[in-house]
Design a protein around this motif. Structure first.
Motif, mmCIF file in Angstrom:
data_model
loop_
_atom_site.group_PDB
_atom_site.id
_atom_site.type_symbol
_atom_site.label_atom_id
_atom_site.label_comp_id
_atom_site.label_asym_id
_atom_site.label_seq_id
_atom_site.Cartn_x
_atom_site.Cartn_y
_atom_site.Cartn_z
ATOM 1 N N ASN A 93 25.942 -114.839 44.141
ATOM 2 C CA ASN A 93 24.686 -114.810 43.385
ATOM 3 C C ASN A 93 24.955 -114.252 41.990
ATOM 4 O O ASN A 93 24.766 -113.066 41.731
ATOM 5 C CB ASN A 93 23.640 -113.963 44.113
ATOM 6 N N THR A 94 25.408 -115.107 41.090
ATOM 7 C CA THR A 94 25.945 -114.646 39.811
ATOM 8 C C THR A 94 24.932 -113.888 38.980
ATOM 9 O O THR A 94 25.212 -112.782 38.505
ATOM 10 C CB THR A 94 26.479 -115.849 39.003
ATOM 11 N N ASP A 95 23.723 -114.461 38.795
ATOM 12 C CA ASP A 95 22.735 -113.794 37.939
ATOM 13 C C ASP A 95 22.295 -112.461 38.522
ATOM 14 O O ASP A 95 22.190 -111.458 37.812
ATOM 15 C CB ASP A 95 21.512 -114.704 37.728
ATOM 16 N N ALA A 96 22.028 -112.445 39.822
ATOM 17 C CA ALA A 96 21.605 -111.193 40.461
ATOM 18 C C ALA A 96 22.713 -110.151 40.376
ATOM 19 O O ALA A 96 22.453 -108.959 40.163
ATOM 20 C CB ALA A 96 21.228 -111.442 41.914
ATOM 21 N N ALA A 97 23.962 -110.584 40.521
ATOM 22 C CA ALA A 97 25.088 -109.647 40.408
ATOM 23 C C ALA A 97 25.157 -109.069 39.002
ATOM 24 O O ALA A 97 25.321 -107.855 38.823
ATOM 25 C CB ALA A 97 26.393 -110.361 40.756
ATOM 26 N N LYS A 98 25.000 -109.936 38.006
ATOM 27 C CA LYS A 98 25.106 -109.479 36.620
ATOM 28 C C LYS A 98 24.007 -108.482 36.286
ATOM 29 O O LYS A 98 24.240 -107.459 35.627
ATOM 30 C CB LYS A 98 25.042 -110.673 35.669
ATOM 31 N N ILE A 99 22.783 -108.762 36.742
ATOM 32 C CA ILE A 99 21.653 -107.876 36.454
ATOM 33 C C ILE A 99 21.867 -106.502 37.079
ATOM 34 O O ILE A 99 21.727 -105.463 36.427
ATOM 35 C CB ILE A 99 20.338 -108.509 36.955
ATOM 36 N N ASN A 100 22.233 -106.477 38.346
ATOM 37 C CA ASN A 100 22.388 -105.186 39.035
ATOM 38 C C ASN A 100 23.594 -104.411 38.540
ATOM 39 O O ASN A 100 23.547 -103.184 38.423
ATOM 40 C CB ASN A 100 22.457 -105.402 40.547
ATOM 41 N N LEU A 101 24.688 -105.111 38.229
ATOM 42 C CA LEU A 101 25.846 -104.425 37.663
ATOM 43 C C LEU A 101 25.519 -103.841 36.298
ATOM 44 O O LEU A 101 25.979 -102.768 35.944
ATOM 45 C CB LEU A 101 27.037 -105.380 37.569
ATOM 46 N N ALA A 102 24.702 -104.563 35.530
ATOM 47 C CA ALA A 102 24.289 -104.047 34.224
ATOM 48 C C ALA A 102 23.416 -102.814 34.373
ATOM 49 O O ALA A 102 23.574 -101.825 33.664
ATOM 50 C CB ALA A 102 23.553 -105.129 33.441
ATOM 51 N N ALA B 86 16.296 -109.529 28.639
ATOM 52 C CA ALA B 86 15.988 -108.116 28.393
ATOM 53 C C ALA B 86 14.974 -107.612 29.410
ATOM 54 O O ALA B 86 15.089 -106.490 29.920
ATOM 55 C CB ALA B 86 15.462 -107.937 26.971
ATOM 56 N N ASP B 87 13.989 -108.449 29.720
ATOM 57 C CA ASP B 87 12.956 -108.061 30.682
ATOM 58 C C ASP B 87 13.546 -107.904 32.083
ATOM 59 O O ASP B 87 13.177 -106.993 32.840
ATOM 60 C CB ASP B 87 11.856 -109.118 30.685
ATOM 61 N N LEU B 88 14.485 -108.762 32.436
ATOM 62 C CA LEU B 88 15.128 -108.657 33.744
ATOM 63 C C LEU B 88 15.949 -107.383 33.874
ATOM 64 O O LEU B 88 15.980 -106.759 34.936
ATOM 65 C CB LEU B 88 16.039 -109.872 33.978
ATOM 66 N N LEU B 89 16.620 -106.978 32.801
ATOM 67 C CA LEU B 89 17.471 -105.796 32.863
ATOM 68 C C LEU B 89 16.679 -104.528 33.100
ATOM 69 O O LEU B 89 17.063 -103.670 33.885
ATOM 70 C CB LEU B 89 18.274 -105.655 31.556
ATOM 71 N N ARG B 90 15.573 -104.372 32.348
ATOM 72 C CA ARG B 90 14.706 -103.195 32.465
ATOM 73 C C ARG B 90 15.480 -101.881 32.307
ATOM 74 O O ARG B 90 15.258 -100.925 33.033
ATOM 75 C CB ARG B 90 13.946 -103.190 33.787
ATOM 76 N N THR B 91 16.417 -101.864 31.372
ATOM 77 C CA THR B 91 17.112 -100.607 31.078
ATOM 78 C C THR B 91 16.411 -99.835 29.965
ATOM 79 O O THR B 91 16.867 -98.769 29.567
ATOM 80 C CB THR B 91 18.570 -100.870 30.662
ATOM 81 N N HIS B 92 15.304 -100.372 29.423
ATOM 82 C CA HIS B 92 14.447 -99.661 28.485
ATOM 83 C C HIS B 92 13.017 -99.787 28.982
ATOM 84 O O HIS B 92 12.710 -100.611 29.837
ATOM 85 C CB HIS B 92 14.556 -100.242 27.070
ATOM 86 N N LYS B 93 12.137 -98.979 28.433
ATOM 87 C CA LYS B 93 10.734 -99.045 28.824
ATOM 88 C C LYS B 93 10.173 -100.437 28.519
ATOM 89 O O LYS B 93 10.415 -100.972 27.443
ATOM 90 C CB LYS B 93 9.919 -97.978 28.079
ATOM 91 N N PRO B 94 9.392 -101.006 29.432
ATOM 92 C CA PRO B 94 8.867 -102.353 29.222
ATOM 93 C C PRO B 94 8.107 -102.520 27.921
ATOM 94 O O PRO B 94 8.156 -103.581 27.306
ATOM 95 C CB PRO B 94 7.949 -102.571 30.435
ATOM 96 N N CYS B 95 7.404 -101.476 27.459
ATOM 97 C CA CYS B 95 6.610 -101.612 26.241
ATOM 98 C C CYS B 95 7.498 -101.917 25.043
ATOM 99 O O CYS B 95 7.060 -102.553 24.086
ATOM 100 C CB CYS B 95 5.793 -100.346 25.971
ATOM 101 N N LEU B 96 8.759 -101.491 25.097
ATOM 102 C CA LEU B 96 9.649 -101.736 23.969
ATOM 103 C C LEU B 96 9.964 -103.213 23.817
ATOM 104 O O LEU B 96 10.324 -103.663 22.744
ATOM 105 C CB LEU B 96 10.955 -100.954 24.143
#
Length: 297
Positions: free
Chosen positions: A36-45, A267-277
């Motif tokens: 699951n390439t995309d899911a792997a990339k998101i969670n690893l990030a 960027a929205d998928l990563l959610r490593t910053h507050k969503p409002c940003l």
């Protein structure tokens, strides 16, 4: 676990109980094993900045013995300096300086602590003393550059930064400081050149430098150059959400809306910053924009 599917399901349940960056990394690895390439990339990030789980370590006794040694106290002082506990730094290093007044690391760290406490005369006195033992030592020049910059004397700071890189040209910190001063003075070509020297010398977080250069280029309306820098920042660190945010905004400015939407979705998928940003321009600008005569990207 022998089966990757069982591991994946088990870790998803554990994430609900205790959200940790390390769990994201393990989930990402499980997705990777399942293809699951995309899911792997998101969670690893998301788990990129993971920290190890903590437990009682029987080696703590060795640690305290180390801290009691000369080298251990010096390392401890350097850690205190990084955390901003300047009075504690002085308390640790002053006795060491009394017993070994020629130790370059003790002099440099002690002078930095005094400088951060606005005791400039004491800091400069220590560095001048140090130059007697080690003329032209690059770290002494770095300390003076930092002190002069903090005291609002950028010309003197630049002079010592130049001396530092002339003596030791493979550093990264002096070039970053030069870039900061040049940016403040709106000498943007010089700033970018200094940032690039830091990158070529192996700066620790090149994605941050690429992003900052992208901000400068975008604010100067050199949008193609800005896009290239934001792309480099994202390529260096897949978890750097703001690189995708500003990449999206810059792509939209030149009408490449499909690519802009893709970057913002990521960027929205990563959610490593507050969503409002991700959606509020003013919030995204705060603390990150480059002021060039009133224009901000």
């Amino acid at each position: 676990y022998g089966d990757h599917r069982d591991l994946h399901l088990s870790l998803r349940r554990q994430r609900q109980m205790c959200i940790r960056d390390s769990i994201y990394r393990l989930i990402g690895q499980a997705h990777q094993a399942l293809g699951n390439t995309d899911a792997a990339k998101i969670n690893l990030a998301r788990g990129k900045r993971s920290s190890p789980a903590l437990w009682r370590d029987p080696r703590h006794a060795d640690k305290w013995q180390f801290l009691a040694s000369y080298g251990g106290r010096l390392v401890h002082a350097e850690q205190l300096l990084k955390s901003g506990e300047f009075d504690e730094v002085i308390a640790v290093l002053e006795p060491m300086h009394l017993t070994n007044s020629a130790d370059e690391a003790v002099i440099a760290n002690l002078a930095m602590a005094y400088g951060r406490l606005d005791r400039m005369d004491k800091a400069i006195e220590l560095i001048e003393e140090g130059f007697k033992f080690r003329p032209g030592y690059f770290r002494f020049h770095n300390v003076l550059a930092s002190i002069y910059y903090q005291s609002g004397q950028p010309e003197l700071a630049l002079r010592h930064l130049a001396e530092s890189v002339n003596t030791s040209p493979t550093q990264t910190w002096p070039y970053q400081q030069q870039a900061t001063i040049y940016t403040n003075r709106r000498e943007y070509d010089r700033a970018i050149s200094a940032y690039d020297r830091a990158i070529s010398n192996g700066v620790e977080n090149p994605e941050v430098i690429h992003h900052q250069v992208g901000m400068i280029e975008g604010a100067r309306e050199r949008l193609a150059a800005a896009i290239e820098r934001f792309q480099k920042a994202a390529a260096r660190d897949a978890a750097y959400t703001m690189a995708y945010v500003y990449l999206s905004r810059t792509l939209a400015e030149i009408g490449r809306f499909t690519e802009a939407r893709e970057a913002l979705d990521w960027a929205d998928l990563l959610r490593t910053h507050k969503p409002c940003l991700l959606y509020t321009s003013d919030a995204a600008d705060e603390g990150l924009g480059v002021d060039l005569g009133g224009r901000r990207i």
